[in-house]
Design an enzyme around this catalytic site. Sequence first.
Site, short mmCIF file in Angstrom:
data_model
loop_
_atom_site.label_atom_id
_atom_site.label_comp_id
_atom_site.label_asym_id
_atom_site.label_seq_id
_atom_site.Cartn_x
_atom_site.Cartn_y
_atom_site.Cartn_z
N SER A 48 1.11 -7.56 -0.85
CA SER A 48 1.80 -8.60 -0.06
C SER A 48 0.91 -9.78 0.31
CB SER A 48 2.49 -8.01 1.17
OG SER A 48 1.58 -7.82 2.23
N GLU A 105 -2.40 -29.56 29.21
CA GLU A 105 -3.61 -29.12 28.52
C GLU A 105 -4.00 -30.13 27.44
OE1 GLU A 105 -0.65 -27.92 28.21
OE2 GLU A 105 -0.20 -27.57 26.10
N LYS A 144 0.53 -7.83 12.73
CA LYS A 144 -0.52 -6.89 12.33
C LYS A 144 -1.80 -7.27 13.06
CE LYS A 144 -2.85 -4.76 8.41
NZ LYS A 144 -3.06 -4.69 6.95
N THR A 178 0.83 -1.21 0.00
CA THR A 178 0.00 0.00 0.00
C THR A 178 0.86 1.25 0.00
OG1 THR A 178 -1.81 -1.12 1.10
CG2 THR A 178 -1.72 1.24 1.40
N THR A 217 1.65 -4.26 4.32
CA THR A 217 1.48 -4.56 5.75
C THR A 217 0.98 -5.99 6.00
OG1 THR A 217 -0.80 -3.73 5.72
CG2 THR A 217 0.92 -2.17 6.36
N ASP A 218 0.28 -6.56 5.00
CA ASP A 218 -0.47 -7.79 5.29
C ASP A 218 0.40 -8.99 5.65
OD1 ASP A 218 -2.85 -6.51 5.05
OD2 ASP A 218 -3.29 -7.19 3.02
N TYR A 270 -8.07 0.95 -3.38
CA TYR A 270 -6.88 1.34 -4.15
C TYR A 270 -6.19 0.10 -4.70
CZ TYR A 270 -4.70 -0.22 0.15
OH TYR A 270 -4.33 -0.99 1.21
C1 SIN Z 1 -0.30 -5.24 1.09
O1 SIN Z 1 -0.08 -5.88 2.11
O2 SIN Z 1 0.46 -5.25 0.11
C2 SIN Z 1 -1.56 -4.44 0.95
C3 SIN Z 1 -2.04 -3.90 2.24
C4 SIN Z 1 -1.08 -2.94 2.88
O3 SIN Z 1 0.06 -2.76 2.51
O4 SIN Z 1 -1.54 -2.31 3.88
#
Ligand code: SIN
Length: 331
Positions: free
Chosen positions: A63, A300, A171, A13, A96-97, A27
């Site tokens: 990602s 457990e 995340k 992103t 981020t993913d 996007y």
């Molecule tokens: C990605 O992970 O490439 C898309 C989402 C992001 O970067 O927040």
Amino acid sequence: MLKKIVFLGMGGTIAGTAESATDNVGYQAAQLGVEQLLSALPALRVTLADHAPVVEQVAQIDSKDMGWPQWCALASRVAHYLALPDVRGLVITHGTDTLEETAFFLSWVLPAEGLAHKAVVLTCAMRPSTSLSPDGPQNLLDAVALARAPDARGVLAVCAGTVHAARDVQKVHPYRLDAFTSGDAGPLGYVEEGRVRWVHPCPPAAPVPVQVAIGQLSAQHWPRVEIVMNYAGATGATVRALCAPAPHGSASVRGIVVAGTGNGTVHQDLEAALQEVQGQGVRVVRATRCAWGQVVPGTEPGAGLPHSEGLSPVKARIALMLELLASESKG
Ligand code: SIN
């Protein structure tokens, strides 16, 4: 000697564009090259100070589509630059993913000596570059400040001014700018006005239980490890289907990570299937689907299955893949 900061682009992103400046979800990720991101950031010159930038686009993807071939390419470029004496540190722009997975993978395959005095910093954005108020530019500046910081070492991530270690970063929010946590471990520090304030000393590269040389990684071959989850009504059907003889040409499952409920517990039917495939030679590892904490070993339900030593399900999967690769090379 003029020191260098290396920028490696992977997409995400941070490199995304939308039709409208007010659209922060509709996007396309990975539209701008890392070179373009840097040239749109005049303040970078100040943050870089006397460091020269070196820029390379390694991949250009959302990602969610990250895979072993991109990891192999990235690990090999990072290892190349880490070994150069005039490189001070590296910044990787990434989605981020799956950032936490890439960070963890790199922390297990990069040579420890390369990371002893240098940092490999992953950064990202939650809003596309076209947003009215994008977070990518600040994250990029923070990543440079971190890569240059005297005490920074190892594989790190920085997002929304918070510094995380590769092992702990996760995340936890799909929308907020501050989308990452280090869970119980807490963040390593914060970047404030171009300076890093450590709240924990940056840990030395942790000894990794398996040694897989970068040269041993092949984009074509990786052990297939799947993740299954425990939930109300879980059965053994998914596990048995996964471990049934693979159709010609497809890889058979070598390992299963189970994201257990609570303290890594699994439904009795799922546990029976996991025990069954474990008996057939499939490696099984038990993690927890809880976002924080780790499996506390004891008596457990499910305790007969090995636990993930505190790794989240996605990181336990990477650890198991690398373990299986390492054992293959031993013969
Ligand atoms: C990605 O992970 O490439 C898309 C989402 C992001 O970067 O927040």
